[in-house]
Structures are given as C-alpha cells and as structure tokens.
Design a protein around this motif. Structure first.
Motif, PDB file in Angstrom:
ATOM      1  N   ILE A   1       0.635  -1.213  -0.079  1.00  0.00           N
ATOM      2  CA  ILE A   1       0.027   0.003  -0.024  1.00  0.00           C
ATOM      3  C   ILE A   1       0.682   1.352   0.002  1.00  0.00           C
ATOM      4  O   ILE A   1       1.867   1.176   0.573  1.00  0.00           O
ATOM      5  CB  ILE A   1      -0.894  -0.031   1.314  1.00  0.00           C
ATOM      6  N   GLU A   2       0.633   2.214  -0.950  1.00  0.00           N
ATOM      7  CA  GLU A   2       1.253   3.478  -0.906  1.00  0.00           C
ATOM      8  C   GLU A   2       0.595   4.553  -0.646  1.00  0.00           C
ATOM      9  O   GLU A   2      -0.769   4.774  -0.524  1.00  0.00           O
ATOM     10  CB  GLU A   2       1.713   3.412  -2.427  1.00  0.00           C
ATOM     11  N   GLU A   3       1.211   5.496  -0.258  1.00  0.00           N
ATOM     12  CA  GLU A   3       0.640   6.825   0.011  1.00  0.00           C
ATOM     13  C   GLU A   3      -0.180   7.444  -1.202  1.00  0.00           C
ATOM     14  O   GLU A   3       0.126   7.413  -2.186  1.00  0.00           O
ATOM     15  CB  GLU A   3       1.791   8.088   0.142  1.00  0.00           C
ATOM     16  N   GLY A   4      -1.324   7.914  -0.922  1.00  0.00           N
ATOM     17  CA  GLY A   4      -2.417   8.360  -1.787  1.00  0.00           C
ATOM     18  C   GLY A   4      -3.311   7.388  -2.329  1.00  0.00           C
ATOM     19  O   GLY A   4      -4.230   7.733  -3.086  1.00  0.00           O
ATOM     20  N   ASP A   5      -2.927   6.233  -1.902  1.00  0.00           N
ATOM     21  CA  ASP A   5      -3.943   5.036  -2.416  1.00  0.00           C
ATOM     22  C   ASP A   5      -5.304   4.955  -1.945  1.00  0.00           C
ATOM     23  O   ASP A   5      -5.647   5.363  -0.748  1.00  0.00           O
ATOM     24  CB  ASP A   5      -3.301   3.457  -1.910  1.00  0.00           C
ATOM     25  N   ILE A   6      -6.121   4.725  -2.934  1.00  0.00           N
ATOM     26  CA  ILE A   6      -7.825   4.417  -2.632  1.00  0.00           C
ATOM     27  C   ILE A   6      -7.513   3.097  -2.296  1.00  0.00           C
ATOM     28  O   ILE A   6      -7.093   2.147  -3.100  1.00  0.00           O
ATOM     29  CB  ILE A   6      -8.537   4.800  -3.793  1.00  0.00           C
ATOM     30  N   VAL A   7      -8.511   2.591  -1.189  1.00  0.00           N
ATOM     31  CA  VAL A   7      -8.571   1.200  -0.971  1.00  0.00           C
ATOM     32  C   VAL A   7      -9.884   0.778  -0.499  1.00  0.00           C
ATOM     33  O   VAL A   7     -10.590   1.195   0.213  1.00  0.00           O
ATOM     34  CB  VAL A   7      -7.524   0.776   0.532  1.00  0.00           C
ATOM     35  N   VAL A   8     -10.346  -0.298  -1.491  1.00  0.00           N
ATOM     36  CA  VAL A   8     -11.678  -0.822  -1.258  1.00  0.00           C
ATOM     37  C   VAL A   8     -11.466  -2.044  -0.178  1.00  0.00           C
ATOM     38  O   VAL A   8     -10.995  -2.891  -0.536  1.00  0.00           O
ATOM     39  CB  VAL A   8     -12.308  -1.290  -2.539  1.00  0.00           C
ATOM     40  N   VAL A   9     -12.349  -1.831   0.870  1.00  0.00           N
ATOM     41  CA  VAL A   9     -12.337  -3.134   1.931  1.00  0.00           C
ATOM     42  C   VAL A   9     -14.142  -3.470   2.060  1.00  0.00           C
ATOM     43  O   VAL A   9     -14.735  -2.814   2.400  1.00  0.00           O
ATOM     44  CB  VAL A   9     -11.900  -2.509   3.305  1.00  0.00           C
ATOM     45  N   ASP A  10     -14.024  -4.725   1.458  1.00  0.00           N
ATOM     46  CA  ASP A  10     -15.414  -5.518   1.461  1.00  0.00           C
ATOM     47  C   ASP A  10     -14.993  -6.692   2.062  1.00  0.00           C
ATOM     48  O   ASP A  10     -14.393  -7.617   1.825  1.00  0.00           O
ATOM     49  CB  ASP A  10     -15.676  -5.739  -0.060  1.00  0.00           C
TER      50      ASP A  10
ATOM     51  N   PRO B   1      -5.984  12.285  -1.378  1.00  0.00           N
ATOM     52  CA  PRO B   1      -6.805  11.662  -2.280  1.00  0.00           C
ATOM     53  C   PRO B   1      -6.570  12.739  -3.744  1.00  0.00           C
ATOM     54  O   PRO B   1      -6.397  13.650  -3.286  1.00  0.00           O
ATOM     55  CB  PRO B   1      -7.960  11.505  -1.927  1.00  0.00           C
ATOM     56  N   ALA B   2      -6.413  12.290  -4.803  1.00  0.00           N
ATOM     57  CA  ALA B   2      -6.333  13.116  -5.839  1.00  0.00           C
ATOM     58  C   ALA B   2      -7.741  13.752  -5.996  1.00  0.00           C
ATOM     59  O   ALA B   2      -8.707  13.136  -5.583  1.00  0.00           O
ATOM     60  CB  ALA B   2      -6.042  12.371  -7.146  1.00  0.00           C
ATOM     61  N   ALA B   3      -7.923  14.944  -6.306  1.00  0.00           N
ATOM     62  CA  ALA B   3      -8.964  15.856  -6.488  1.00  0.00           C
ATOM     63  C   ALA B   3     -10.180  14.991  -7.259  1.00  0.00           C
ATOM     64  O   ALA B   3     -11.289  15.104  -6.873  1.00  0.00           O
ATOM     65  CB  ALA B   3      -8.778  17.126  -6.787  1.00  0.00           C
ATOM     66  N   GLU B   4      -9.739  14.309  -8.172  1.00  0.00           N
ATOM     67  CA  GLU B   4     -10.643  13.922  -9.348  1.00  0.00           C
ATOM     68  C   GLU B   4     -11.220  12.652  -8.514  1.00  0.00           C
ATOM     69  O   GLU B   4     -12.497  12.552  -8.718  1.00  0.00           O
ATOM     70  CB  GLU B   4      -9.922  13.485 -10.417  1.00  0.00           C
ATOM     71  N   ALA B   5     -10.431  11.730  -7.903  1.00  0.00           N
ATOM     72  CA  ALA B   5     -10.933  10.535  -7.139  1.00  0.00           C
ATOM     73  C   ALA B   5     -12.027  11.059  -6.217  1.00  0.00           C
ATOM     74  O   ALA B   5     -13.022  10.548  -5.975  1.00  0.00           O
ATOM     75  CB  ALA B   5      -9.771   9.983  -6.764  1.00  0.00           C
TER      76      ALA B   5
ATOM     77  N   GLY C   1     -18.656   7.867   3.151  1.00  0.00           N
ATOM     78  CA  GLY C   1     -17.662   8.796   2.325  1.00  0.00           C
ATOM     79  C   GLY C   1     -16.244   8.188   2.260  1.00  0.00           C
ATOM     80  O   GLY C   1     -15.881   7.308   2.749  1.00  0.00           O
ATOM     81  N   LEU C   2     -15.547   8.991   1.475  1.00  0.00           N
ATOM     82  CA  LEU C   2     -13.982   8.586   1.500  1.00  0.00           C
ATOM     83  C   LEU C   2     -13.444   8.658   2.731  1.00  0.00           C
ATOM     84  O   LEU C   2     -13.375   9.936   3.230  1.00  0.00           O
ATOM     85  CB  LEU C   2     -13.110   9.373   0.392  1.00  0.00           C
TER      86      LEU C   2
END
Length: 373
Positions: free
Chosen positions: A221-230, A252-256, A368-369
């Motif tokens: 896992i890296e800095e800035g990662d979006i992580v889905v946890v199901d 997070p990136a603004a677009e994400a 939310g995120l």
C-alpha cells in the motif's frame, strides 16, 4: 454440535410453508440437499458430498431426512431431532436414491430439487422416480426472501458486528503494509467482533481496487492509495454480514475525491428508493441514473445489490431487468461501485431491510471516502 439459533417451532413453520408452496406450485415434492436451503429449513449445515444427504418434503405428507448412517451424529442439535422428523439412514452398498421414493406417500409426476444438489444425485433420483427433476428454486426462494422478526434481529447483529470491524480498519491501513497483511488483521477482527468466521476479505489498493472481485495480493500500500475493503461473514446463528467501505491513505487526488462523492450520492439515491411495491430494477436504476448523469455509467460494472441471509448472496437481486416488486421483510445490499482499470476503484455497500414505508439501514459507519490512520 450445532445449537439452533431459533426455536423449533420456527423451523416447523418453515417446513409447513415449504410444503404449502410445493403444493401450490404443482410439484409432488421437493428434494433439498446440503447447503443454505437445508440450513434454513432444518438447521443442517455442511456441503454436499458424494454420499446422498437430502430432505424430502412432499406436497402432502411428512418430511423425511435421508442420511448416510455414518453422518447420523450430525443431526443432533438440529431441527431434525428437535421436531422428531422421520430419518431414513443407509450404508455403502445400499441404493440411497431409491430411498427418495420410499420417503414419498405416492409416486409424483413432478419433483423439484434444490439448486445445490449436484447432478451426481439429481440424475439417479430422476431415474428412480421416472420423472425429469425441476428446480425447486421458486418454492425455496419464496420462503427465504421474506425475513421474519427473528431473522432481522440476526441481520442487525451481523451488521453491527461488521461495522465494528470497519471502525478498526483505518488504523490498519498505512504505507508499507501489504494487502495480505491488512487482510489477515481484518480477518482476525471479524472473529473478535462476533462473527463465527471471516467468510471473505477483499482489500483492493490502488489499481487493484478497480477489480470488483479482487481479494488480496502482496501489493504494498502506497501514499495516496484509494483502498476498497469489502468484508463479511456469519454470526453464530449463520446469518451473514456484508459491508464495503472505501478508504484513502494520505491525501486523495481531487478527481478521485469528487467521483467518490458522486458515488455516495448514487448509493443514497438507491437506499431512498427502497419501499414496498418498488421493483428491484427501479432501485438499481436509482443508483445507475446518478452515475450516468455524471458521465460515470461505464464505470459501474455490476448490479446494485443482492439478497442476504443464511447465504451471503441470495434473492432478491437488485439488478437491471428484474421486475420483482419489493416486499416488507426483504433484505439485500445496496452497493454501487465505480472502477477505473489501472488506476483505482471505489464501492459503498450497506445491507437494508424493507419496512412498511421505506427501509432500515443496517450499516452505519461513514459512507464517504474515509481517511486511514
């Protein structure tokens, strides 16, 4: 030994309903093999093996359990013993499929079989009875789709337990850890928070989150990662949890971030659409329309939801083309997602139960995120 999660009369009611639905469908009997249907009807758990175990429910007559003699001990503590159901046992060398005819008051012209019963048993049963077996799914589905008050209590228990795990997840996510390391810690937390087992753990970081059915890998896992946890699993009663949240490690990136805000709105729109009489496809469309209006239609790759109970996935399915009207007591997930191959993905999932005028949401952690750390 299995401890029944419900009183014996609950199982008696389920069996009577199955018999009534069998009669109404025009079937002479249904034959139910190991799996979630058998667990629902009489509390027998386990998977199908090459030796036949089956519950035979005639349209008119008493149910019978056919079981290998070597498996008789597994019936203790189930509704089979609590209700004193008839049991017919057999040993290797006997013809267990012929015992189905023995369990019926008369030879039926039509029989239904549960979808988990393998061809290994379905074909010889049909041969012995001289009929072409049909799926018993319409009978079994109707009984299981509408949860009673006791079942809803167990689903609430499962929802609260998995929420407790999600509250712990931010502290597990940090740069330098692998998905596998995080998943192992989550699996332990699932059991610690009241589940019998961790049935599934998906940790999809960065580009792996763009695969809806990614499980875990050795990706760091890296800095800035979006992580889905199901994550989810059964509580002691056998009723299941299933909840997904999307986390971010760092900024997070603004677009994400913007797109995930739209996903939150889409998920809420679907929840708001749930009420008796609305169709499954209309709930799906409520989420899909929000994403489409934002230009994200192609990023939504799957149905909006699935039923849940003694199985993680069961009817009703909240999907395009499903005209099934919702009814009070139905329980299912609401889980739209957006996926961008090679980059990142996001999904938000709650379990809801249809009420008289809307729905009850069983998962209450932030939608939310969610920042890690």
């Amino acid at each position: 030994m299995i401890t029944l999660p419900f009183a014996a009369d609950v199982y008696a009611g389920r069996l009577e309903r199955a018999r009534s639905l069998t009669r109404a469908s025009g079937l002479g009997a249904i034959i139910v093999g190991p799996g979630s249907d058998l667990a629902y009807l009489v509390g027998i758990e386990g998977d199908t093996i090459e030796r036949l175990t089956a519950l035979v429910v005639p349209a008119d007559g008493e149910p019978t359990v056919i079981v290998p003699r070597m498996e008789l001990a597994k019936l203790r503590g189930t509704a089979v013993s609590a209700l004193d159901l008839r049991v017919v046992d057999w040993v290797d060398g006997d013809d267990p499929h012929g015992l189905v005819l023995f369990a019926l008051p008369s030879a039926p012209s039509r029989i239904g079989v549960s979808d988990a019963l393998p061809a290994l048993h379905v074909i010889p049963i049909g041969d012995r009875l001289g009929v072409r077996p049909e799926l018993a799914t319409p009978v079994l589905r109707e009984g299981r789709m509408i949860k009673d008050a006791a079942e809803i209590v167990e689903l609430r228990r499962a929802g609260a337990a998995i929420d407790a795990v999600h509250r712990r997840v931010p502290g597990m996510l940090r740069p330098g850890r692998t998905e596998r390391d995080v998943a192992s810690e989550i699996a332990a937390a699932i059991v610690e928070e009241g589940h019998r087992t961790a049935d599934f753990v998906i940790v999809g970081s960065g580009p792996n989150g763009a695969d809806p059915h990614h499980e875990v890998s050795d990706r760091v896992i890296e800095e800035g990662d979006i992580v889905v946890v199901d994550i989810g699993g059964p509580v002691p009663s056998g009723y299941n949890s299933d909840s997904t949240r999307t986390y971010v490690v760092g900024t997070p990136a603004a677009e994400a971030a913007g797109r995930i805000e739209i996903l939150v709105r889409a998920q809420q729109a679907a929840v708001d659409a749930v009420r008796p009489g609305v169709t499954a496809e209309q709930v799906d469309a409520a989420a899909r329309d929000v994403l489409a209006e934002a230009g994200l239609a192609d990023a939504f790759l799957h149905r909006t939801g699935h039923g849940i109970g003694v199985s993680v996935h069961e009817e009703p399915y909240i999907a395009p083309g499903n005209p099934l009207p919702l009814r009070e007591g139905m329980a299912f997930s609401i889980e739209p997602g957006i996926y961008f191959p090679g980059r990142w993905g996001a999904r938000i999932e709650d379990i809801v139960v249809v009420t008289a005028d809307g729905c009850e949401r069983l998962n209450m952690t932030p939608h939310g995120l969610t920042p890690a750390g």
